[in-house]
Design an enzyme around this catalytic site. Sequence first.
Site: not given
Length: 254
Positions: A57, A84, A150-154
């Site tokens: 995990d 990934n 998600y976008g902010a994390a990427k």
Amino acid sequence: MTDKGQMVVVTGGTRGVGAGIARRFLAAGARVVICARRPPAAPVEVAGIAAEFRPLDVRDAAAATDFFAEVAADHGGIDVLVNNAGGTPFGLLAETPAARQTKIVELNLLSPLYASLAAYEVMRRQATGGAIVMIGSVSGTRPSPGSGAYGAAKAGLENLARTMAVEWAPHVRVNTVVLGLTRTESSHLHYGDEEGVAAVGRTVPLGRLADPADVGDACVFLASEAARYVSGAALHLHGGGERPAFLDAASVNH
């Protein structure tokens, strides 16, 4: 480092893009360990040579530390890490509970940080150093309605990679592959049937969605001797990007 004989770890390597990445490293002659919470439905293999699966995990920092230490002990080191593992369900920001947003950021930003720190502890002691590849997304470079966390994390992941590239040089190179629309076994959940997938592909300048093998080839390059002077870079793998919406809305043809 050379491609052949490399020891490679691919997180989330049991399916989709991760499995495609693992297969391209196997095809290049690397030894590959894939990890996820559950084993793959079928072996991830090329020409009868399979990636080794180990459960992990990636959101558990302590477990990641133990995992990379054990892989290094069993295989004599780790040359490459491909971060990934990630993803997100669709959800508008105002309609998504805070707890879900937290989990999305944990998976897509903190987990690669944990894995990279654990891999670095191995790589920095190796004479050959190592290479880390982050799997980013165009969602981190443009507005991302329906996947805001998600976008902010990427976006944060790409910045993190650049910082790691400076702090960990010259022993460890760190780069990001920034993915655009990519075809996997789950594409129908986002785009519908084959006609829908093809229609979405036609919006890409190169005329199709990326294939996991395309992603794998980019990762193999960034991990190879051919990329020995590439670090802190972001390789955009999006088939030419997105056609600006105003071009279709404008009444004048150019």
